[in-house]
Design a protein around this motif. Sequence first.
Motif, PDB file in Angstrom:
ATOM      1  N   HIS A 112       0.830  -1.203   0.000  1.00 45.10           N
ATOM      2  CA  HIS A 112       0.000   0.000   0.000  1.00 45.10           C
ATOM      3  C   HIS A 112       0.864   1.253   0.000  1.00 45.10           C
ATOM      4  O   HIS A 112       1.966   1.262   0.534  1.00 45.10           O
ATOM      5  CB  HIS A 112      -0.994   0.008   1.165  1.00 45.10           C
ATOM      6  CG  HIS A 112      -0.392   0.099   2.538  1.00 45.10           C
ATOM      7  ND1 HIS A 112      -0.185   1.307   3.181  1.00 45.10           N
ATOM      8  CD2 HIS A 112       0.031  -0.854   3.397  1.00 45.10           C
ATOM      9  CE1 HIS A 112       0.331   1.076   4.384  1.00 45.10           C
ATOM     10  NE2 HIS A 112       0.478  -0.227   4.539  1.00 45.10           N
ATOM     11  N   ASP A 283       6.368   2.558   6.094  1.00 39.42           N
ATOM     12  CA  ASP A 283       5.178   1.701   6.096  1.00 39.42           C
ATOM     13  C   ASP A 283       4.173   2.382   5.170  1.00 39.42           C
ATOM     14  O   ASP A 283       3.533   3.330   5.589  1.00 39.42           O
ATOM     15  CB  ASP A 283       4.616   1.545   7.508  1.00 39.42           C
ATOM     16  CG  ASP A 283       3.229   0.899   7.532  1.00 39.42           C
ATOM     17  OD1 ASP A 283       2.812   0.361   6.500  1.00 39.42           O
ATOM     18  OD2 ASP A 283       2.561   0.962   8.581  1.00 39.42           O
ATOM     19  N   ASP A 284       4.041   1.996   3.940  1.00 43.23           N
ATOM     20  CA  ASP A 284       4.487   0.755   3.387  1.00 43.23           C
ATOM     21  C   ASP A 284       5.284   0.996   2.097  1.00 43.23           C
ATOM     22  O   ASP A 284       5.365   0.128   1.244  1.00 43.23           O
ATOM     23  CB  ASP A 284       3.245  -0.114   3.106  1.00 43.23           C
ATOM     24  CG  ASP A 284       3.579  -1.564   2.828  1.00 43.23           C
ATOM     25  OD1 ASP A 284       4.617  -2.042   3.285  1.00 43.23           O
ATOM     26  OD2 ASP A 284       2.801  -2.203   2.104  1.00 43.23           O
ATOM     27  N   GLU A 313      -5.129   1.754   2.826  1.00 45.22           N
ATOM     28  CA  GLU A 313      -4.900   0.633   3.748  1.00 45.22           C
ATOM     29  C   GLU A 313      -4.947   1.101   5.188  1.00 45.22           C
ATOM     30  O   GLU A 313      -5.481   0.427   6.065  1.00 45.22           O
ATOM     31  CB  GLU A 313      -3.549  -0.027   3.450  1.00 45.22           C
ATOM     32  CG  GLU A 313      -3.364  -1.387   4.125  1.00 45.22           C
ATOM     33  CD  GLU A 313      -2.859  -1.319   5.564  1.00 45.22           C
ATOM     34  OE1 GLU A 313      -2.955  -2.328   6.269  1.00 45.22           O
ATOM     35  OE2 GLU A 313      -2.366  -0.256   6.006  1.00 45.22           O
ATOM     36  N   GLU A 314      -4.397   2.298   5.427  1.00 46.53           N
ATOM     37  CA  GLU A 314      -4.284   2.776   6.808  1.00 46.53           C
ATOM     38  C   GLU A 314      -5.627   3.154   7.425  1.00 46.53           C
ATOM     39  O   GLU A 314      -5.711   3.404   8.629  1.00 46.53           O
ATOM     40  CB  GLU A 314      -3.313   3.967   6.875  1.00 46.53           C
ATOM     41  CG  GLU A 314      -1.878   3.622   6.500  1.00 46.53           C
ATOM     42  CD  GLU A 314      -1.176   2.705   7.503  1.00 46.53           C
ATOM     43  OE1 GLU A 314      -1.813   2.329   8.502  1.00 46.53           O
ATOM     44  OE2 GLU A 314      -0.015   2.369   7.275  1.00 46.53           O
ATOM     45  N   ASP A 358       3.758  -6.106   3.422  1.00 45.61           N
ATOM     46  CA  ASP A 358       3.578  -5.034   4.399  1.00 45.61           C
ATOM     47  C   ASP A 358       4.626  -5.190   5.490  1.00 45.61           C
ATOM     48  O   ASP A 358       5.174  -6.268   5.686  1.00 45.61           O
ATOM     49  CB  ASP A 358       2.156  -5.079   4.975  1.00 45.61           C
ATOM     50  CG  ASP A 358       1.662  -3.694   5.398  1.00 45.61           C
ATOM     51  OD1 ASP A 358       2.502  -2.798   5.605  1.00 45.61           O
ATOM     52  OD2 ASP A 358       0.441  -3.523   5.537  1.00 45.61           O
ATOM     53  N   VAL A 359       4.857  -4.101   6.199  1.00 48.10           N
ATOM     54  CA  VAL A 359       5.939  -4.097   7.184  1.00 48.10           C
ATOM     55  C   VAL A 359       5.494  -4.766   8.485  1.00 48.10           C
ATOM     56  O   VAL A 359       4.295  -4.945   8.739  1.00 48.10           O
ATOM     57  CB  VAL A 359       6.410  -2.665   7.478  1.00 48.10           C
ATOM     58  CG1 VAL A 359       6.971  -2.039   6.219  1.00 48.10           C
ATOM     59  CG2 VAL A 359       5.278  -1.813   8.046  1.00 48.10           C
TER      60      VAL A 359
HETATM   61 MN    MN Z   1       1.354  -1.158   6.342  1.00 46.82          MN
END
Ligand code: MN
Length: 481
Positions: A112, A283-284, A313-314, A358-359
């Motif tokens: 993302h 991120d990310d 995403e967040e 993703d992280v």
């Molecule tokens: Mn992320």
Amino acid sequence: MIDSNETEETAQKTPSFAIDSKSCWETYAGEAERAAMRELADRYVAFLTACKTERETVNFVREALLRAGFVESPAGEFAGDAVFRVMKGKTVFVARKGKKPLRDGFRLVGAHCDTPRLDLKQHPLYEDCGVAQLKTHYYGGIRKHQWLARPLALHGVVAKKDGTLITVTIGEEPGDPVFMIPDLLPHLAYQQVEKKLSDAFEAEKLNILIGHSPSAAALADATDKKDKKNGKDPIKTKVLELLNARYGIEEADLYSAELQAVPAGEAKLVGLDRALVGGYGQDDRVCVFTALNALLAAPQPEHTQIVLFWDKEEIGSEGSTGAKSHFFEYCLEDLIDAWDTGAHKSRVFAAGKAMSADVHAAMDPDYQDLHEKLNSAILGFGPVFCKFTGHRGKVGANDAHPEYVAWLRNLLDGAGIPWQMAELGRVDLGGGGTVAKFLAVYGMDIIDFGPAVLSMHSPFEITSVADVYTVMLAYKAFLAS
Ligand code: MN
Ligand code: MN
């Protein structure tokens, strides 16, 4: 007592069944590998400096794809063997045709490109107490106190009624002014320091300083007309005059704008050994950057390669540009029409293998008690598999199937690429989610896989130079499988 020769012999004869984690620094210690690591890190730092919003990131990706010969295709069709499609400037779908037909599956890496930040409200600008300020509404999981008393830049777009879209970036060029949110002086913070952290910092106090001097015209007007119309709010008026001079916009245009306050300034290498990367939005975007580099470096693949960079995403993958949208599905339908006419969508999906890039939270040396050491990620030990996310009893999680985990272990071990397995913090202490579960509904195998990040969601996040390199190699090996 036994002599040392005997001990050595015994050690050789006893096979080890225990896990043997290896640091990426140890694995990639050769001169050429270290040079490649350094080169990638330098490009990564430049990318982080240039891309602070989802639109900027998608533009960067778009240009890199066009340079590499990928063809941009509108909705409804795909022309060529290396294609991509951009959705609303914020999400991008990329595909490269494999030797095998689509119905035999694909290799998908999805990351993302949105990051936590302060969005301007639609009616942001006001003046009070000798300054002009901007009201904000935070986006994603921020810790509010981290955004105070630090230089901020404004990035985004303003859409005008005539259809033109104006790109705004203030606070990044040398000589550009920056913005900031004042913090309370300790002398007056006696009450605040006694409060719970969640009560001490209020969202409605995250107001950005944007101006201080009055408009000369407004002042002149005020004397003549006794504070009517333009004479009111001379500092706010000055800000509007400057915005109009620089961008040709007026206050009402802010209704149709997306302006984001982000940390101003460059990403940097951190540490005397320059072995860490520090910067906003890792991120990310670390996964966007490594996945893009992996894709561009991969040979003509066995299976079709798909790379997706999502927005939203967040805030839960919502909207037309988030992973919950039908964008991916519609793109895949067009891909089937173009590359494997007549193939059943369900069969293509079910044969797919995916990585939710993703992280992961790195073990924080100062907060080790919040992690469960046996199942934590350590900086420098390679990309992290996170079999499940969610919270309190795996609620809301995609839980990857062990058969798939075994397949991936075999792939990475075969390629000599270090990796680690972890979960996010101690059970019941927190939790999180990614896009994995929104892809899992199609029946494809998917697992979260990306580098560890220290200080995640802060304005200055930390990754390991060695991990960035290793993650890129891991995505490359996966896409080529
Ligand atoms: Mn992320
Ligand atoms: Mn996040």
